[in-house]
Design an enzyme around this catalytic site. Structure first.
Site, PDB file in Angstrom:
ATOM      1  N   ALA A 226       0.826  -1.203   0.000  1.00 41.78           N
ATOM      2  CA  ALA A 226       0.000   0.000   0.000  1.00 41.78           C
ATOM      3  C   ALA A 226       0.860   1.251   0.000  1.00 41.78           C
ATOM      4  O   ALA A 226       0.526   2.246  -0.643  1.00 41.78           O
ATOM      5  CB  ALA A 226      -0.901  -0.002   1.233  1.00 41.78           C
TER       6      ALA A 226
ATOM      7  N   ILE B 205       4.251   1.596  -0.938  1.00 41.15           N
ATOM      8  CA  ILE B 205       5.278   1.791  -1.975  1.00 41.15           C
ATOM      9  C   ILE B 205       4.616   2.398  -3.217  1.00 41.15           C
ATOM     10  O   ILE B 205       3.631   1.870  -3.724  1.00 41.15           O
ATOM     11  CB  ILE B 205       5.972   0.458  -2.340  1.00 41.15           C
TER      12      ILE B 205
ATOM     13  N   GLU C 245       4.370   2.278  -6.370  1.00 43.04           N
ATOM     14  CA  GLU C 245       4.717   1.538  -7.577  1.00 43.04           C
ATOM     15  C   GLU C 245       4.244   2.322  -8.822  1.00 43.04           C
ATOM     16  O   GLU C 245       3.296   3.091  -8.764  1.00 43.04           O
ATOM     17  CB  GLU C 245       4.112   0.134  -7.576  1.00 43.04           C
TER      18      GLU C 245
ATOM     19  N   ASP D 151      18.127  36.465 -28.127  1.00 39.90           N
ATOM     20  CA  ASP D 151      18.594  37.261 -29.269  1.00 39.90           C
ATOM     21  C   ASP D 151      17.423  38.095 -29.756  1.00 39.90           C
ATOM     22  O   ASP D 151      16.284  37.817 -29.403  1.00 39.90           O
ATOM     23  CB  ASP D 151      18.899  36.336 -30.453  1.00 39.90           C
TER      24      ASP D 151
ATOM     25  N   ASP E  52      22.740  30.977 -31.978  1.00 45.16           N
ATOM     26  CA  ASP E  52      22.739  30.274 -33.264  1.00 45.16           C
ATOM     27  C   ASP E  52      24.135  30.019 -33.822  1.00 45.16           C
ATOM     28  O   ASP E  52      24.337  29.114 -34.605  1.00 45.16           O
ATOM     29  CB  ASP E  52      21.872  31.014 -34.294  1.00 45.16           C
TER      30      ASP E  52
ATOM     31  N   ASN F 105      -3.368   5.536   0.407  1.00 44.27           N
ATOM     32  CA  ASN F 105      -2.606   4.848   1.459  1.00 44.27           C
ATOM     33  C   ASN F 105      -3.304   4.876   2.806  1.00 44.27           C
ATOM     34  O   ASN F 105      -3.386   3.880   3.502  1.00 44.27           O
ATOM     35  CB  ASN F 105      -1.232   5.511   1.625  1.00 44.27           C
TER      36      ASN F 105
ATOM     37  N   ASP G  96      -5.958   1.748  -9.171  1.00 47.16           N
ATOM     38  CA  ASP G  96      -5.293   3.060  -9.103  1.00 47.16           C
ATOM     39  C   ASP G  96      -4.417   3.378 -10.309  1.00 47.16           C
ATOM     40  O   ASP G  96      -4.120   4.536 -10.578  1.00 47.16           O
ATOM     41  CB  ASP G  96      -4.404   3.123  -7.856  1.00 47.16           C
TER      42      ASP G  96
HETATM   43  P1  ATP Z   1      20.899  39.081 -32.825  1.00 46.43           P
HETATM   44  O1  ATP Z   1      22.185  39.042 -32.069  1.00 46.43           O
HETATM   45  O2  ATP Z   1      19.801  39.640 -32.029  1.00 46.43           O
HETATM   46  O3  ATP Z   1      20.547  37.843 -33.544  1.00 46.43           O
HETATM   47  P2  ATP Z   1      22.054  40.439 -35.086  1.00 46.43           P
HETATM   48  O4  ATP Z   1      21.744  39.669 -36.288  1.00 46.43           O
HETATM   49  O5  ATP Z   1      22.030  41.929 -35.220  1.00 46.43           O
HETATM   50  O6  ATP Z   1      21.064  40.207 -33.930  1.00 46.43           O
HETATM   51  P3  ATP Z   1      24.718  39.433 -35.257  1.00 46.43           P
HETATM   52  O7  ATP Z   1      24.365  38.379 -36.200  1.00 46.43           O
HETATM   53  O8  ATP Z   1      25.673  39.194 -34.156  1.00 46.43           O
HETATM   54  O9  ATP Z   1      23.445  39.974 -34.512  1.00 46.43           O
HETATM   55  O10 ATP Z   1      25.194  40.658 -36.117  1.00 46.43           O
HETATM   56  C1  ATP Z   1      25.812  41.774 -35.520  1.00 46.43           C
HETATM   57  C2  ATP Z   1      25.725  42.945 -36.461  1.00 46.43           C
HETATM   58  O11 ATP Z   1      26.460  42.674 -37.645  1.00 46.43           O
HETATM   59  C3  ATP Z   1      24.322  43.240 -36.962  1.00 46.43           C
HETATM   60  O12 ATP Z   1      23.622  44.070 -36.090  1.00 46.43           O
HETATM   61  C4  ATP Z   1      24.574  43.899 -38.289  1.00 46.43           C
HETATM   62  O13 ATP Z   1      24.837  45.257 -38.110  1.00 46.43           O
HETATM   63  C5  ATP Z   1      25.822  43.211 -38.771  1.00 46.43           C
HETATM   64  N1  ATP Z   1      25.490  42.131 -39.692  1.00 46.43           N
HETATM   65  C6  ATP Z   1      24.610  41.133 -39.504  1.00 46.43           C
HETATM   66  N2  ATP Z   1      24.585  40.302 -40.538  1.00 46.43           N
HETATM   67  C7  ATP Z   1      25.480  40.768 -41.412  1.00 46.43           C
HETATM   68  C8  ATP Z   1      25.950  40.326 -42.692  1.00 46.43           C
HETATM   69  N3  ATP Z   1      25.482  39.248 -43.264  1.00 46.43           N
HETATM   70  N4  ATP Z   1      26.890  41.071 -43.300  1.00 46.43           N
HETATM   71  C9  ATP Z   1      27.386  42.155 -42.723  1.00 46.43           C
HETATM   72  N5  ATP Z   1      26.998  42.607 -41.531  1.00 46.43           N
HETATM   73  C10 ATP Z   1      26.066  41.945 -40.879  1.00 46.43           C
END
Ligand code: ATP
Length: 936
Positions: free
Chosen positions: A290, A292, A294, A336, A658, A724, A758
């Protein structure tokens, strides 16, 4: 097949890259469908054999040798051999078998659910096949495939490079060396080198730290170096979570209590009612069973697995079941901005040149719209600087726009949306992408990285610009790009960039940013005049190229917040979960978006930039973290510090990421959340959860599920502890009355409840959906235990006492109907059996009420629909069915001490749940009222 002949890594390493194709029986345009088929047959799928887990047989057996199962085996044996009721022994064994089967199937259901999730976590590789670029599952790779890799990718096979851009690879998984190593396509002399030192080879299991490259696959699956040395153990679902470990401990503790209670009852049975030892043992066994809990562990695993499945449908893939618990106690989410809080659907809406501003019309990626200055449409072919900025921006990009097709009725993006919208703007201005590209052949790329916040490309111009034939274009965050410039282009002339101009550029930038717009600066450099550059272009580095540049102008783009995010943010506010935006974007842009979606409420929230953060001490950072704060222009690796400090302040932290540099923060956080669409393999691998839609709201839904799972386990515990007390009280009455009150509930009846009626409702509680109020209370304290005093008091002293009173009432009620003496019962004849059947029935019906009661904590169960949990409904039907069988099938009468019930008895039983639910509803009502008053 040539492959086998030439697959010796050292031979391949010494070849010129063009010869590699022939050696590996492939070509630049990749393999054809037939060749792939042939190679698949020869080399199989690109999969690492997993170590074999526990066999099904062992898994099965485990359910029959647990502590409780062993007790029941022994109990059955004692009853069979040493009492005058051998049939009791058989019945106990049978119950044990049924219970073992039940938990085995429950566990295999949970493991099926996690297997399905494992499949969803598969990764992809980009290859060229049949002359076109495509994305395939990594397990489909075959030797000879032309593989393209870029920053953040996990390399899925061994391969020989044929081209590269600043490629650096982290080989720590193979060599233990955590510093990235440079790799390129140049031939080497492989003598005296180990294969990991070959500079033109990349290996399965390693990751791309920066840059990009193209390579031909040389080996796959177990033939790779990784396959040879690694015993890959996939942790998903294998490892016990802290919660499961806690539960293990809890089960052991409860078992000790149960056995102590059993010993007490055993001694009492001998001393008070003078039972023979074997009989007393079997009697005390009832008490042990009763107490435990289970079925606890499989139920927990199953409810975690089911929550994880529900989360997957809501776009949150949880990699380990244990993450669900951490999710439930999350107190801060660091997010982000781009793509998570915003849509990541960029549209250029302004172009700013030092002497003129342009507006760009149209939305999305369709090249429909135009460029206007003061309301007049402008063709960039007639405006040199406008043409320059738009073509430089488009050339310094890798994204492609795909026109609508049968599958997708809209224009779609291949690559980074920030880059994709630049090409669209150029088209709107009357420029033709193919023409721009043919006049400026790309020689090299210095890829974007979020610490530098910019990228550059180097081109050979067919029509020189002011005499420049070789040119570098750069685009990036305004501050970081303008800092590289020494001159500025004003109306076609290049003049020195003075302080005043720098200020006016940043003022223009701020003006856009305040509206939540994203701004990129565009610049160029004439490389034909540059001195001291290395001869080989592969040796060009960002430091060498990105200097002494000419500023052209700003490109401004809109990235609207995701529609559903504001509501999710509000939900977090109610649930006392803080959201901290940590973005690479500019402070004013970040602040504007944060205000718009409700992350910050104050007029002037503190914005800390990456540079400021670097200078801050941990103490001042902690102080800042206690108020509304936004982190802007930070490099991803700075997230780590924010996470650590938040954790030191006692928070349970979820963080999104990312890129490669997000990995440390993702790992450190209690919940690392990687983006499924834009995230790199490295981020996904370091994370605990992957968002398949990159959407912030999905995190909030996952937190909700996480909270619900924890609640459900507590509901389950409450429910099983409920019975129980009512199971123990009848035996106590028997013992304390020294047998005057004949045993109102026999051991077989206790087994019928605990291991029969149960089970299904308890399992049903594990599948409850989140209560509507689950996000209206603060996160669970970090060190809260599953089984707390509140549950124990509620189970034993509230429901327990009510149910015991009803059960004993039912027992005596039979007596009352048939006269007044216990003698009626003591003869163990029909009336006694009817009375014990009533005790059993009353406990079962009280548990029906308890199942409803356990479904909500303070809310009325009627508000979520009394019968909305199907499994509980089915469980109730099963319970009543089992009671009917026990009461009416003569075969069971002897074993279970039961007898048919009269009509009136059934009415008594059916009424039992009413006081159980009624009293609890009254309590919940009182609590709700009290809470409301306190809140007011
Ligand atoms: P989060 O950090 O919120 O994802 P984000 O894209 O602005 O935003 P990052 O990817 O770190 O952050 O980019 C930093 C900055 O670099 C951006 O705010 C932008 O000004 C510049 N940036 C983003 N992508 C490119 C790209 N493909 N080529 C050139 N500059 C870029």
């Amino acid at each position: 097949m040539n492959n086998a002949k030439n697959s010796d890594q050292s031979t391949l390493a010494s070849l010129q890259s063009d010869d590699v194709f022939e050696a590996l029986d492939t070509r630049k345009g990749g393999l054809s469908a037939e060749e792939i088929q042939e190679k698949r047959e020869m080399f199989g799928f690109n999969k690492i054999d997993e170590p074999e887990g526990e066999s099904v047989f062992i898994q099965f057996i485990r359910h029959f040798i647990s502590l409780m199962a062993v007790l029941l085996w022994v109990g059955g044996t004692v009853a069979f051999f040493f009492t005058d009721t051998p049939q009791l022994g058989i019945a106990i064994w049978l119950v044990n078998v049924i219970n073992g089967l039940f938990s085995f199937f429950q566990e295999s259901k949970a493991s099926k659910a996690t297997d399905a999730l494992k499949k969803m976590l598969s990764s992809y590789a980009r290859v060229v096949r049949n002359n076109s670029e495509q994305q395939i599952l990594t397990e489909e790779l075959v030797p000879g495939d032309v593989l393209m890799v870029e920053e953040g990718d996990k390399i899925a096979a061994d391969a020989r490079l044929i081209s590269s851009n600043d490629l650096q690879v982290n080989q720590s998984a193979l060599t233990g060396e955590s510093n990235p190593v440079r790799r390129n396509e140049l031939p080497i002399s492989p003598e005296d080198l180990s294969s990991f030192e070959y500079k033109n080879m990349i290996f399965a299991g390693t990751t791309v730290s920066s840059g990009s490259g193209t390579a031909v696959v040389t080996k796959t699956a177990m033939n790779t170096e990784f396959g040879k040395i690694a015993k890959l153990t996939q942790s998903l679902g294998d490892e016990k979570s802290p919660l499961q470990k806690d539960l293990d401990k809890l089960t052991k503790q409860i078992s000790i209590i149960a056995i102590s209670v059993g010993v007490l009852f055993f001694l009492a049975a001998i001393l008070f009612v003078e039972q023979p030892v074997a009989q007393a043992f079997v009697f005390s066994l009832g008490m042990i069973v009763a107490f435990i809990p289970e079925g606890l562990l499989p139920t927990v695993t199953l409810s975690l697995a089911m929550a994880v499945q529900r989360m997957a449908k809501e776009h949150a893939l949880v990699k380990k079941l244990s993450s669900v618990e951490a999710l439930g106690s999350t107190s801060v989410i660091c997010s982000d901005k781009t793509g998570t809080l915003t849509q990541n659907e960029m549209t250029v809406n302004h172009v700013w040149l030092p002497t003129q501003e342009f507006e760009v019309t149209g939305l999305g990626y369709a090249p429909e719209g135009e460029i206007q200055a003061d309301g007049t449409s402008i063709d960039a072919n007639n405006h040199a600087d406008l043409k320059l900025i738009l073509s430089a921006a488009a050339l310094c990009s890798n994204a492609r726009i795909l026109p609508p097709n049968e599958e997708n009725p809209r224009y779609t993006v291949l690559g980074d949306p920030t880059e994709a919208c630049l090409g669209v703007a150029a088209e709107k201005a009357g420029l033709v992408p193919e023409a721009i590209e043919s006049q400026a052949m790309r020689l090299r790329e210095l890829p974007f990285d979020s610490t530098r916040k910019r990228m550059s490309t180097i081109h050979q111009l067919t029509k020189p610009l002011d005499g420049a034939k070789k040119i570098a274009y750069a685009k990036g965050a305004p501050k970081e790009t303008v800092d590289l410039c020494t001159t500025i282009r004003v109306d076609g002339k290049v003049i020195p960039l003075d302080e005043e101009q720098r200020i006016s550029i940043m003022e223009a930038n701020d003006q856009y940013a305040r509206q939540g717009l994203r701004v990129l600066a565009i610049a160029y450099r004439d490389l034909s005049k540059a001195e001291n550059l290395p001869r080989a272009m592969s040796e060009y580095t960002p430091e060498l190229i990105e200097q002494d540049m000419v500023f052209i102008g700003l490109v401004v783009m809109a990235d609207p917040p995701r529609e559903e995010v504001a509501a999710a943010v509000e939900k977090c506010r109610e649930a006392d979960i803080r959201i901290i935006m940590i973005t690479g974007d500019y402070g004013l842009t970040a602040e504007s978006i944060a205000k718009r979606i409700g992350i910050v409420k104050g007029e002037h929230p503190r914005v800390i930039t990456g540079t400021e953060l670097e200078k801050m001490t941990d103490e001042s950072l902690k102080e800042a973290l206690s108020d509304e704060v936004i982190f802007a222009r930070v490099a991803p690796d700075q997230k780590y510090r924010v996470v650590v400090n938040l954790q030191e302040l006692g928070n349970v932290v979820a963080v999104t990421g990312d890129g490669v540099n997000d990995a440390p923060a993702l790992k450190k956080a209690d919940i690392g959340v990687a983006m499924g669409i834009t995230g790199t393999d490295v981020a996904k691998e370091s994370a605990d959860m992957i968002l398949t839609d990159d959407n912030f709201s999905s995190i909030v839904r996952a937190v909700e599920e996480g909270r619900a799972v924890y609640d459900n386990i507590q509901k389950f515990l409450l429910y099983i502890f409920n019975s129980n007390m009512s199971e123990a009280v009848p035996s106590a009455a028997f013992l304390l009355s020294r047998g005057m009150i004949p045993l109102p509930l026999t051991i077989m009846q206790i087994l019928a409840i605990d291991l029969g009626t149960d089970l299904i409702p308890a399992l049903g509680l594990g599948t409850e959906l989140p209560e509507p109020t689950v996000m209206q209370r603060p996160p669970r304290p970090k060190h809260a235990t599953l089984l707390n005093r509140k549950i124990l008091i509620k189970a034993f002293l509230w429901y327990g006492i009510i149910a015991s009173a009803i059960a004993m009432g039912a027992y005596f009620y039979v007596n009352l109907i048939h006269g007044n003496a216990f003698a009626n019962l003591a003869d163990s004849g029909l009336i006694y059996r009817q009375a014990t059947t009533m005790t059993l029935g009353a406990i079962i019906f009280c548990q029906i009420g308890a199942a409803f009661n356990s479904r909500t904590e303070t809310q009325s169960v009627f508000s979520i629909g009394l019968f909305s949990n199907k499994l509980i409904n089915n469980g109730i039907i099963f319970e009543v069915f089992l009671l009917i069988i026990l009461a009416y099938v003569p075969l069971f009468h002897g074993l279970f001490n039961t007898a048919p019930l009269a009509m009136l008895d059934w009415i008594f039983l059916i009424l039992c749940p009413i006081p159980v639910v009624g009293l609890e509803e009254a309590r919940k009502y009182y609590i709700r009222h009290k809470n409301k008053k306190e809140a007011a």
